[in-house]
Design a protein around this motif. Structure first.
Motif, PDB file in Angstrom:
ATOM      1  N   UNK A 263       0.827  -1.214   0.000  1.00  0.00           N
ATOM      2  CA  UNK A 263       0.000   0.000   0.000  1.00  0.00           C
ATOM      3  C   UNK A 263       0.860   1.263   0.000  1.00  0.00           C
ATOM      4  N   UNK A 264       2.149   1.116   0.292  1.00  0.00           N
ATOM      5  CA  UNK A 264       3.030   2.279   0.246  1.00  0.00           C
ATOM      6  C   UNK A 264       3.133   2.778  -1.193  1.00  0.00           C
TER       7      UNK A 264
ATOM      8  N   UNK B  94       3.389  -2.555  -8.413  1.00  0.00           N
ATOM      9  CA  UNK B  94       2.277  -3.373  -8.895  1.00  0.00           C
ATOM     10  C   UNK B  94       1.757  -2.931 -10.255  1.00  0.00           C
ATOM     11  N   UNK B  95       2.108  -1.762 -10.687  1.00  0.00           N
ATOM     12  CA  UNK B  95       1.717  -1.340 -12.033  1.00  0.00           C
ATOM     13  C   UNK B  95       2.383  -2.208 -13.100  1.00  0.00           C
TER      14      UNK B  95
ATOM     15  N   UNK C 112      -9.711 -11.838 -12.029  1.00  0.00           N
ATOM     16  CA  UNK C 112      -8.614 -12.802 -12.054  1.00  0.00           C
ATOM     17  C   UNK C 112      -7.343 -12.197 -11.468  1.00  0.00           C
ATOM     18  N   UNK C 113      -7.065 -10.944 -11.780  1.00  0.00           N
ATOM     19  CA  UNK C 113      -5.886 -10.284 -11.205  1.00  0.00           C
ATOM     20  C   UNK C 113      -5.983 -10.234  -9.686  1.00  0.00           C
ATOM     21  N   UNK C 114      -7.166  -9.884  -9.163  1.00  0.00           N
ATOM     22  CA  UNK C 114      -7.349  -9.829  -7.712  1.00  0.00           C
ATOM     23  C   UNK C 114      -7.202 -11.211  -7.094  1.00  0.00           C
ATOM     24  N   UNK C 115      -7.806 -12.210  -7.735  1.00  0.00           N
ATOM     25  CA  UNK C 115      -7.743 -13.588  -7.256  1.00  0.00           C
ATOM     26  C   UNK C 115      -6.299 -14.090  -7.258  1.00  0.00           C
TER      27      UNK C 115
ATOM     28  N   UNK D 255      -9.057  -3.987  -3.575  1.00  0.00           N
ATOM     29  CA  UNK D 255      -8.941  -2.602  -3.116  1.00  0.00           C
ATOM     30  C   UNK D 255      -7.534  -2.054  -3.361  1.00  0.00           C
ATOM     31  N   UNK D 256      -6.534  -2.909  -3.154  1.00  0.00           N
ATOM     32  CA  UNK D 256      -5.153  -2.496  -3.411  1.00  0.00           C
ATOM     33  C   UNK D 256      -4.957  -2.168  -4.890  1.00  0.00           C
TER      34      UNK D 256
END
Length: 526
Positions: free
Chosen positions: A13-14, A21-22, A352-355, A418-419
């Protein structure tokens, strides 16, 4: 939320973590059968205007000459990924004449097995290797099973993310070993929870009766030529689809990359009596399978997910993994969504990305033999009975209601959604997760239930529903032809691929028998 999972989320989250993560990378491979306007499998060769199936980077074939496969470039942007898939569809449709691309995972009306054409890749050694491998699949499992189509979703996390996590854990392994171990842990969690994907996205609860001609089954009859199970989600992923008895006893271990490679090495080296009786050559002396072992090559192993590494020309996948580690994972259990022209929509990719991010970040202890059996049984229940009211799965030997467990799991995946929303400064990932919650609350919203409802609206005919959807999707793409510049670029790429194939064929200096022996003998360094 467990402390370790919470700490990892806090780190990501920082500002620096979100920026890393991009760099998540995605790719889509979409298979579709080519059919005549009346929904019959075509017998025409792969169109020359589409280039070489051997060398074209975006347009190839899978098992059959009629089973086209469209491959996107790897992309960090989902918008760009879907734009690419859309443009390739528009180019392909413009070259197909009056042919259709079948919009269902389960096949159209199939002819007798002998009349289903096997994909052809030219006369080079590498092209013949691909063709003979497919001939082997035909004599081992029959051709109809190889005509099933699906979506493969490729996903990788940035190397910088793995480095950040390795530093946080003060892990002393090499970067390659750490990354590979984390991907294998991700795969173990995927196997634990893949039943949820089948419930949410399975879209093959019914089949055309021609698919099962001559085979025993326990499906119910629906209309004159449709077979189904009332609560099924994905017959494609059941024992009626990608399944064979020979592999049923194969125990592949995902507890480490080494154990996975060892499992694969054993399977591709294990003699199998039934295949040995067939021999590698037919009665005319022509190659009909690469060897007589349980697996010809590791790609023959059917699995909902695979660890992957881009291979060099002529390199076996297991050799690439052993040499350079896991680079990305390939999700192979996604059905084609017949309600959307591309077969998959961006909201599905976002979920799918979240999972997958959840599978990568959450604790993932090794799977015991009992746990491996349990994950397989949960998956099998979900594909055949997933929408059955009150269906119970097993979680560590304890009975769990699918809907209750699924809702709990979505709650944890929600932290990753959410992230990703924070990363991309949008709320689309959480929105996609909300759509999945609605499916758990109301099974009628699942693709499998919607397919059965649509079939009912077409006189209980799977074939008529699928044919109509195929025609509608063709119109969708035909109405938006490519601009001249983009069309010229696609044509140039197709022409270049044909030239590349000719160059490969001209450069072969080894006879095919020697080439096969060399390919199969690639060793794994200790």
């Amino acid at each position: 939320m467990s402390p370790a999972f919470s700490d990892t989320l806090d780190l990501l989250y920082s500002t620096a973590g979100r920026e890393v993560l991009r760099g998540c990378r995605h790719g889509i491979e979409k298979e579709s059968l080519r059919t005549t306007p009346d929904g019959t499998l075509v017998h025409t060769p792969h169109p020359v205007a589409l280039g070489s199936a051997l060398t074209h980077p975006s347009i190839t074939t899978d098992y059959s000459e009629a089973l086209i496969e469209l491959i996107t470039p790897v992309n960090t942007s989902l918008d760009a990924l879907f734009d690419s898939l859309d443009m390739t569809h528009r180019f392909v449709y413009a070259q197909l004449g009056d042919e259709l691309l079948w919009t269902e995972s389960m096949p159209c009306r199939l002819p007798a097995d002998a009349q289903i054409p096997i994909a052809w890749y030219g006369t080079s050694n590498v092209g013949m290797l691909k063709h003979v491998y497919r001939r082997g699949l035909a004599i081992r499992y029959g051709k109809a099973m190889q005509c099933i189509a699906g979506i493969h979703y490729n996903f990788s996390l940035p190397a910088k993310l793995w480095a950040t996590l390795q530093q946080q854990e003060s892990d002393q392994r090499s970067a390659q070993d750490y990354q590979s171990d984390r991907y294998m842990a991700m795969i173990r969690n995927f196997r634990r929870y893949a039943w949820l994907l089948m419930y949410l996205f399975g879209a093959s609860p019914a089949v055309c009766a021609t698919f099962l001609q001559g085979r025993d089954h326990k499906l119910h009859k629906l209309g004159d030529n449709t077979l189904y199970l009332p609560y099924a989600t994905s017959l494609r992923m059941s024992d009626l689809g990608y399944n064979n008895n020979a592999q049923s006893g194969l125990n592949v271990c995902y507890n480490s990359l080494d154990s996975y490679i060892q499992s694969m090495q054993e399977a591709i080296s294990l003699p199998f009596a039934a295949y040995d009786r067939m021999g590698t050559h037919d009665s005319d002396g022509q190659w009909q399978q690469l060897n007589t072992n349980l697996l010809q090559i590791e790609n023959e192993f059917y699995s909902p997910i695979r660890p992957k590494r881009v291979t060099n020309s002529g390199e076996k996948p297991v050799h690439a993994l052993a040499s350079r580690g896991v680079e990305y994972i390939e999700v192979r259990c996604m059905d084609i969504d017949p309600f959307v022209p591309l077969g998959i929509e961006p909201a599905t990719a976002r979920f799918l990305d979240s999972f997958l991010l959840y599978c990568a970040l959450h604790e993932s202890p090794p799977l015991t033999e009992e746990a491996c059996v349990e994950t397989g049984e949960n998956f099998a229940l979900a594909v055949k009975r997933g929408r059955e009211p009150g269906l119970q799965l097993s979680d560590g030997g304890e009975s769990r209601d699918l809907v209750t467990w699924g809702d709990e799991l979505l709650g944890r995946i929600g932290y990753c959604a959410a992230l990703l929303d924070r990363v991309h400064q949008a709320e689309v990932y959480t929105q996609s997760l909300t759509e999945q919650r609605a499916k758990l609350a109301n099974p009628a919203l699942t693709p499998s239930a919607r397919v059965l409802d649509a079939i009912a609206g077409h006189g209980n005919s799977f074939f008529r529903f699928a044919l109509e959807q195929s025609k509608l999707h063709r119109e969708h793409f035909a109405a938006r032809p490519l601009d001249d510049q983009t069309l010229a670029a696609y044509r140039a790429e197709a022409a270049a691929s044909l030239a590349d194939q000719q160059s490969i064929e001209a450069s072969d200096e080894t006879d095919f028998d020697s080439f096969v022996a060399s390919y199969l003998s690639q060793g794994i360094a200790d």
